[in-house]
Design a protein around this motif. Structure first.
Motif, PDB file in Angstrom:
ATOM      1  N   ILE A   1     -13.738  68.239  94.559  1.00 59.73           N
ATOM      2  CA  ILE A   1     -14.048  68.221  93.266  1.00 59.73           C
ATOM      3  C   ILE A   1     -14.120  69.710  92.916  1.00 59.73           C
ATOM      4  N   GLY A   2     -14.528  70.549  93.429  1.00 62.97           N
ATOM      5  CA  GLY A   2     -14.808  72.127  93.250  1.00 62.97           C
ATOM      6  C   GLY A   2     -13.467  72.973  93.283  1.00 62.97           C
ATOM      7  N   VAL A   3     -12.377  72.522  94.086  1.00 65.51           N
ATOM      8  CA  VAL A   3     -11.426  73.189  94.056  1.00 65.51           C
ATOM      9  C   VAL A   3     -10.536  73.210  92.608  1.00 65.51           C
ATOM     10  N   PRO A   4     -10.390  71.750  92.126  1.00 64.01           N
ATOM     11  CA  PRO A   4      -9.579  71.547  90.929  1.00 64.01           C
ATOM     12  C   PRO A   4     -10.482  72.094  89.692  1.00 64.01           C
ATOM     13  N   LEU A   5     -11.832  71.879  89.885  1.00 59.99           N
ATOM     14  CA  LEU A   5     -12.542  72.609  88.676  1.00 59.99           C
ATOM     15  C   LEU A   5     -12.775  74.174  88.642  1.00 59.99           C
ATOM     16  N   GLY A   6     -12.484  74.651  89.806  1.00 61.25           N
ATOM     17  CA  GLY A   6     -12.594  76.054  89.866  1.00 61.25           C
ATOM     18  C   GLY A   6     -11.176  76.650  89.509  1.00 61.25           C
ATOM     19  N   ILE A   7     -10.255  76.111  89.734  1.00 60.45           N
ATOM     20  CA  ILE A   7      -8.917  76.453  89.365  1.00 60.45           C
ATOM     21  C   ILE A   7      -8.719  76.193  87.914  1.00 60.45           C
ATOM     22  N   LEU A   8      -9.344  75.076  87.457  1.00 64.50           N
ATOM     23  CA  LEU A   8      -9.389  74.900  85.753  1.00 64.50           C
ATOM     24  C   LEU A   8     -10.010  76.028  85.259  1.00 64.50           C
ATOM     25  N   LEU A   9     -11.236  76.153  85.580  1.00 63.94           N
ATOM     26  CA  LEU A   9     -12.089  77.209  84.884  1.00 63.94           C
ATOM     27  C   LEU A   9     -11.394  78.694  85.070  1.00 63.94           C
ATOM     28  N   ILE A  10     -10.727  78.953  86.220  1.00 62.13           N
ATOM     29  CA  ILE A  10     -10.402  80.536  86.350  1.00 62.13           C
ATOM     30  C   ILE A  10      -9.100  80.696  86.031  1.00 62.13           C
ATOM     31  N   SER A  11      -8.134  79.851  86.288  1.00 60.56           N
ATOM     32  CA  SER A  11      -6.851  80.262  85.922  1.00 60.56           C
ATOM     33  C   SER A  11      -6.350  80.166  84.454  1.00 60.56           C
ATOM     34  N   GLU A  12      -5.359  81.095  84.065  1.00 55.52           N
ATOM     35  CA  GLU A  12      -5.014  81.226  82.631  1.00 55.52           C
ATOM     36  C   GLU A  12      -3.681  80.655  82.294  1.00 55.52           C
ATOM     37  N   ASP A  13      -3.132  80.094  83.439  1.00 55.92           N
ATOM     38  CA  ASP A  13      -1.724  79.690  83.239  1.00 55.92           C
ATOM     39  C   ASP A  13      -2.118  78.057  82.680  1.00 55.92           C
ATOM     40  N   PRO A  14      -1.196  77.772  81.839  1.00 53.94           N
ATOM     41  CA  PRO A  14      -1.264  76.443  81.079  1.00 53.94           C
ATOM     42  C   PRO A  14      -1.179  75.325  81.931  1.00 53.94           C
ATOM     43  N   ILE A  15       0.065  75.501  82.807  1.00 51.38           N
ATOM     44  CA  ILE A  15       0.621  74.402  83.723  1.00 51.38           C
ATOM     45  C   ILE A  15      -0.590  74.156  84.751  1.00 51.38           C
ATOM     46  N   VAL A  16      -0.944  75.205  85.456  1.00 52.85           N
ATOM     47  CA  VAL A  16      -1.852  74.943  86.275  1.00 52.85           C
ATOM     48  C   VAL A  16      -3.192  74.381  85.905  1.00 52.85           C
ATOM     49  N   LYS A  17      -3.581  74.760  84.561  1.00 55.39           N
ATOM     50  CA  LYS A  17      -4.680  73.852  84.172  1.00 55.39           C
ATOM     51  C   LYS A  17      -4.269  72.546  83.902  1.00 55.39           C
ATOM     52  N   GLU A  18      -3.186  72.158  83.624  1.00 56.14           N
ATOM     53  CA  GLU A  18      -2.984  70.757  83.051  1.00 56.14           C
ATOM     54  C   GLU A  18      -3.135  70.129  84.428  1.00 56.14           C
ATOM     55  N   ASN A  19      -2.450  70.732  85.564  1.00 57.80           N
ATOM     56  CA  ASN A  19      -2.526  70.107  86.933  1.00 57.80           C
ATOM     57  C   ASN A  19      -4.015  69.617  87.416  1.00 57.80           C
ATOM     58  N   ALA A  20      -4.613  70.785  87.115  1.00 56.41           N
ATOM     59  CA  ALA A  20      -6.042  70.823  87.586  1.00 56.41           C
ATOM     60  C   ALA A  20      -6.819  69.542  86.955  1.00 56.41           C
ATOM     61  N   LYS A  21      -6.520  69.538  85.534  1.00 55.13           N
ATOM     62  CA  LYS A  21      -7.284  68.471  84.694  1.00 55.13           C
ATOM     63  C   LYS A  21      -6.801  66.957  85.298  1.00 55.13           C
ATOM     64  N   GLU A  22      -5.555  67.087  85.599  1.00 55.60           N
ATOM     65  CA  GLU A  22      -4.689  65.820  86.184  1.00 55.60           C
ATOM     66  C   GLU A  22      -5.581  65.311  87.434  1.00 55.60           C
ATOM     67  N   VAL A  23      -5.824  66.145  88.244  1.00 60.95           N
ATOM     68  CA  VAL A  23      -6.346  65.895  89.469  1.00 60.95           C
ATOM     69  C   VAL A  23      -7.779  65.492  89.181  1.00 60.95           C
ATOM     70  N   LEU A  24      -8.539  65.939  88.317  1.00 65.67           N
ATOM     71  CA  LEU A  24      -9.810  65.562  88.052  1.00 65.67           C
ATOM     72  C   LEU A  24      -9.881  64.192  87.529  1.00 65.67           C
ATOM     73  N   ASN A  25      -8.908  64.013  86.762  1.00 62.88           N
ATOM     74  CA  ASN A  25      -9.021  62.624  86.182  1.00 62.88           C
ATOM     75  C   ASN A  25      -8.631  61.725  87.332  1.00 62.88           C
ATOM     76  N   PHE A  26      -7.542  61.996  88.214  1.00 64.77           N
ATOM     77  CA  PHE A  26      -7.287  61.076  89.184  1.00 64.77           C
ATOM     78  C   PHE A  26      -8.441  60.872  90.012  1.00 64.77           C
ATOM     79  N   HIS A  27      -9.234  62.060  90.454  1.00 67.49           N
ATOM     80  CA  HIS A  27     -10.748  61.740  91.187  1.00 67.49           C
ATOM     81  C   HIS A  27     -11.566  60.781  90.465  1.00 67.49           C
TER      82      HIS A  27
END
Length: 118
Positions: free
Chosen positions: A30-56
């Motif tokens: 949970i921490g890896v995608p959450l950290g990536i979501l909060l730190i990254s500025e890339d919209p595609i990376v943020k979208e992927n991180a949100k999708e992974v959290l939703n998957f979890h």
């Protein structure tokens, strides 16, 4: 389409988000995608991180449903039918997400059959 973001960094962070599903530690997967979501500025990376959290979140819901079915006498046959499909879904879709992130890094991966909370 030319991106202003580094494609190699985009691939790395997207793959790291999707591969976090395979780690057993609650903080890590949970921490890896959450950290990536909060730190990254890339919209595609943020979208992927949100999708992974939703998957979890969806995996936890599906696990709870199967557990309830297992502990109810009437639901045991249904749980036996659903469990193989759940395990295929849980292990195959992140692999497909990783491959899609590597092959087409300019598009976020959308997991099938999940509810999106974020």
């Amino acid at each position: 389409m030319q991106s202003a973001y580094d494609p190699e960094k985009r691939k790395l962070l997207s793959v790291l988000s999707h591969s976090s599903v395979f780690f057993a530690s609650l903080f890590f997967f949970i921490g890896v995608p959450l950290g990536i979501l909060l730190i990254s500025e890339d919209p595609i990376v943020k979208e992927n991180a949100k999708e992974v959290l939703n998957f979890h979140f969806n995996i936890w819901i599906y696990e709870a449903i199967i557990a309830i079915l297992v502990f109810s006498f009437i639901g045991i046959p249904l749980a036996w039918l659903l469990t193989p499909f759940f395990f295929l879904f849980h292990w195959v879709t992140p692999i497909l997400a990783i491959l899609k992130s590597l092959n087409t890094p300019d598009e976020p991966y959308r997991y099938p059959f999940i509810f999106r909370f974020l």
